[in-house]
Design a protein around this motif. Structure first.
Motif, mmCIF file in Angstrom:
data_model
loop_
_atom_site.group_PDB
_atom_site.id
_atom_site.type_symbol
_atom_site.label_atom_id
_atom_site.label_comp_id
_atom_site.label_asym_id
_atom_site.label_seq_id
_atom_site.Cartn_x
_atom_site.Cartn_y
_atom_site.Cartn_z
ATOM 1 N N CYS A 43 0.833 -1.206 0.000
ATOM 2 C CA CYS A 43 0.000 0.000 0.000
ATOM 3 C C CYS A 43 0.870 1.260 0.000
ATOM 4 O O CYS A 43 0.561 2.244 -0.691
ATOM 5 N N ASN A 60 2.342 2.170 -3.333
ATOM 6 C CA ASN A 60 1.367 2.823 -4.215
ATOM 7 C C ASN A 60 1.082 4.253 -3.789
ATOM 8 O O ASN A 60 0.453 5.009 -4.532
ATOM 9 N N GLN A 61 1.526 4.613 -2.588
ATOM 10 C CA GLN A 61 1.359 5.972 -2.074
ATOM 11 C C GLN A 61 2.742 6.626 -2.049
ATOM 12 O O GLN A 61 3.500 6.479 -1.109
ATOM 13 N N SER A 115 3.338 11.465 1.340
ATOM 14 C CA SER A 115 2.264 11.726 2.296
ATOM 15 C C SER A 115 2.617 12.974 3.095
ATOM 16 O O SER A 115 3.778 13.190 3.452
ATOM 17 N N ASN A 167 -5.375 11.691 4.525
ATOM 18 C CA ASN A 167 -4.075 11.030 4.680
ATOM 19 C C ASN A 167 -4.078 9.955 5.776
ATOM 20 O O ASN A 167 -3.063 9.735 6.429
ATOM 21 N N SER A 212 -5.145 6.708 5.170
ATOM 22 C CA SER A 212 -5.142 5.361 4.590
ATOM 23 C C SER A 212 -3.922 4.595 5.080
ATOM 24 O O SER A 212 -2.951 5.179 5.595
ATOM 25 N N GLY A 241 -1.697 3.169 3.321
ATOM 26 C CA GLY A 241 -0.535 3.568 2.534
ATOM 27 C C GLY A 241 0.082 4.851 3.041
ATOM 28 O O GLY A 241 1.310 4.966 3.163
ATOM 29 N N HIS A 242 -0.764 5.846 3.349
ATOM 30 C CA HIS A 242 -0.271 7.112 3.894
ATOM 31 C C HIS A 242 0.463 6.894 5.218
ATOM 32 O O HIS A 242 1.571 7.404 5.428
ATOM 33 N N ARG A 298 3.788 4.934 4.804
ATOM 34 C CA ARG A 298 4.794 5.784 4.159
ATOM 35 C C ARG A 298 5.333 6.815 5.165
ATOM 36 O O ARG A 298 6.548 7.013 5.278
#
Length: 453
Positions: free
Chosen positions: A338, A341-342, A345, A373, A375, A377-378, A381
């Motif tokens: 994830c 893909n991000q 952030s 922000n 998610s 992924g966020h 990251r």
């Protein structure tokens, strides 16, 4: 006939053993096993202890998995391991693999010595401060809170020192400056314990190991060990950090970034460097003894891969509470996917949930939170970037450049398995980063002895 050096590293979570062919300096066999030796803190004192017997059993299983035909031609044994921690044993009953004449290992992660207690200790004659988890601080804690405990033991050392004592049948502990400095109350310039200061505070001086130079032999194997002949030379135990750096530091202009359980960024100081005369408790950079009379400048963060592991444990705990189950490994892979893909952030994660030695009571923070922000992924990251930004706050890129550092050698299990961390290294430090020269303490301790042949 080929001869080999056996390198062993007793890490915080696993044990690794390698066989290095002497002439080619190449690895011909390697084994790694998890120790699963952590003991729950049942006393509410923030203790971090490990089962010594389980560590020794894992060590023997690990060595037993190496090819016996090569073990029979081992000409030297090198041992490194986790620093700062302390293990107590009774030498009067002899060093025997099968006897439980030892305590638990109190590790570098131990948190029983709070700020009030540490401030009550005498000031050391050393350039290094004393923190919780350091061997001498732990002994002082037992002196105050459980004095009867110490009466059962005659010797103290790190776990790697104990293994060397077992192999050589020593009735005392021999310790190198690398491990001694990690205990506190040791002067690296004179290579002497602060005996007068400790004695004045009632410290049991008989527990202090005898210091020998880093890279020297401690003795010879007392008996055959998994096919390794009796009489094989054994090096005095070394610090895992120094050995890891030795395994991959090939140029003066290199800095080594290692992210495993914790995280470290270091570079070699000039040959004529002398450390400060007294501790610098507020400094985020420490100077660790290396080999000979040289030093490494080190930003040693307590927050590395363990922060990511804690995040995974939190998520799996939430999922179980919701009636779902997913393995830690599967969840880790999904959250990294994830985050890949991000690409960026604006969420800010300060990951210092374990504090830092120069700021022991710092806590973690998450700021700049918005509906856009949060998610997975966020958050992943931002967490990975936060680990690197925390290191950069301890050793800024400008300091590296001023010291002549031209590139970073990246290593460690957390970096190896996490592409997001590797991306953030380049962004945060803005220096070329190379991989493939993985910092490996077991390889490093074997190379040190191999280079002496």
């Amino acid at each position: 006939m080929h001869t080999f050096v056996l390198g062993v590293d007793l890490g915080t979570t696993s044990i690794k053993a390698v066989l290095l062919e002497c002439q080619s300096r190449s690895i011909v066999a390697s084994q790694t096993l998890p120790t699963a030796s952590d003991i729950a803190d049942c006393n509410g004192i923030k203790a971090k202890e490990q089962d010594t017997g389980r560590i020794l059993d894992t060590l023997n299983r690990c060595i037993g998995l190496l090819p016996r035909d090569k073990l029979q031609h081992v000409c030297k044994i090198g041992v490194s391991g986790q620093m700062h921690g302390v293990l107590f044993w009774n030498s009067e009953s002899g060093c025997d693999w099968s006897r439980g004449n030892f305590s638990h290992l109190i590790t570098w992660q131990d948190g029983r010595c709070d700020e009030k207690f540490l401030s009550s200790l005498p000031k050391p004659d050393s350039h290094l401060s004393v923190a919780t988890g350091f061997g001498c601080a732990t002994v002082f804690w037992y002196m105050k809170h459980r004095p009867a405990f110490l009466k059962d033991f005659t010797v103290a050392g790190t776990i790697q020192d104990y293994v060397v004592s077992l192999l050589c049948g020593l009735d005392r502990c021999l310790m190198t400056p690398q491990n001694a400095a990690s205990w506190g109350f040791f002067n690296t310039c004179s290579n002497q314990w602060n005996a007068d200061i400790l004695n004045g505070a009632g410290f049991p001086l008989h527990l202090l190991p005898q210091c020998v130079p880093s890279g020297e032999l401690a003795g010879h194997t007392l008996t055959d060990w998994h096919g390794i002949p009796a009489g094989t030379p054994v090096g005095a135990a070394l610090g895992d950090f120094q050995c890891a750096v030795y395994s991959c530091l090939s140029a003066q202009a290199d800095a080594v970034l290692n992210i495993s359980t914790s995280a470290q960024l270091s570079f070699a100081m000039p040959a004529d460097f002398k450390p400060p005369d007294s501790p610098q408790p507020d400094s985020s950079v420490a100077f660790f003894p290396y080999f000979g009379h040289s030093y490494l400048a080190v930003a040693a963060s307590l927050n590395g891969g363990n922060v990511l592991a804690t995040f995974v444990e939190m998520l799996t705990g939430w999922m179980k509470e919701l009636g779902m189950d997913l393995s830690d490994q599967s969840l880790y892979e999904k959250m990294i996917s994830c985050a890949l893909n991000q690409e960026s952030s604006n969420l800010t994660v300060t990951p210092t949930i374990l504090g830092e030695r120069h700021e022991p009571f710092t806590l973690g923070q998450v700021t700049n939170i918005s509906t856009c922000n949060i998610s997975l992924g966020h958050v992943t990251r931002a967490l990975c970037r936060g680990i690197l930004e925390n290191l950069a706050s301890m050793m800024p890129p400008e300091r590296l450049q001023k010291a002549g550092v031209r590139r970073i050698v990246g290593s460690g299990s957390a970096l190896a398995r996490n592409e997001v961390l590797r991306q953030e290294v380049k962004r945060v430090f803005a220096l070329p980063v190379v991989y493939g020269q993985n910092a490996d303490s077991a390889v490093g301790v074997a190379l040190i002895l191999c280079d002496q042949i």
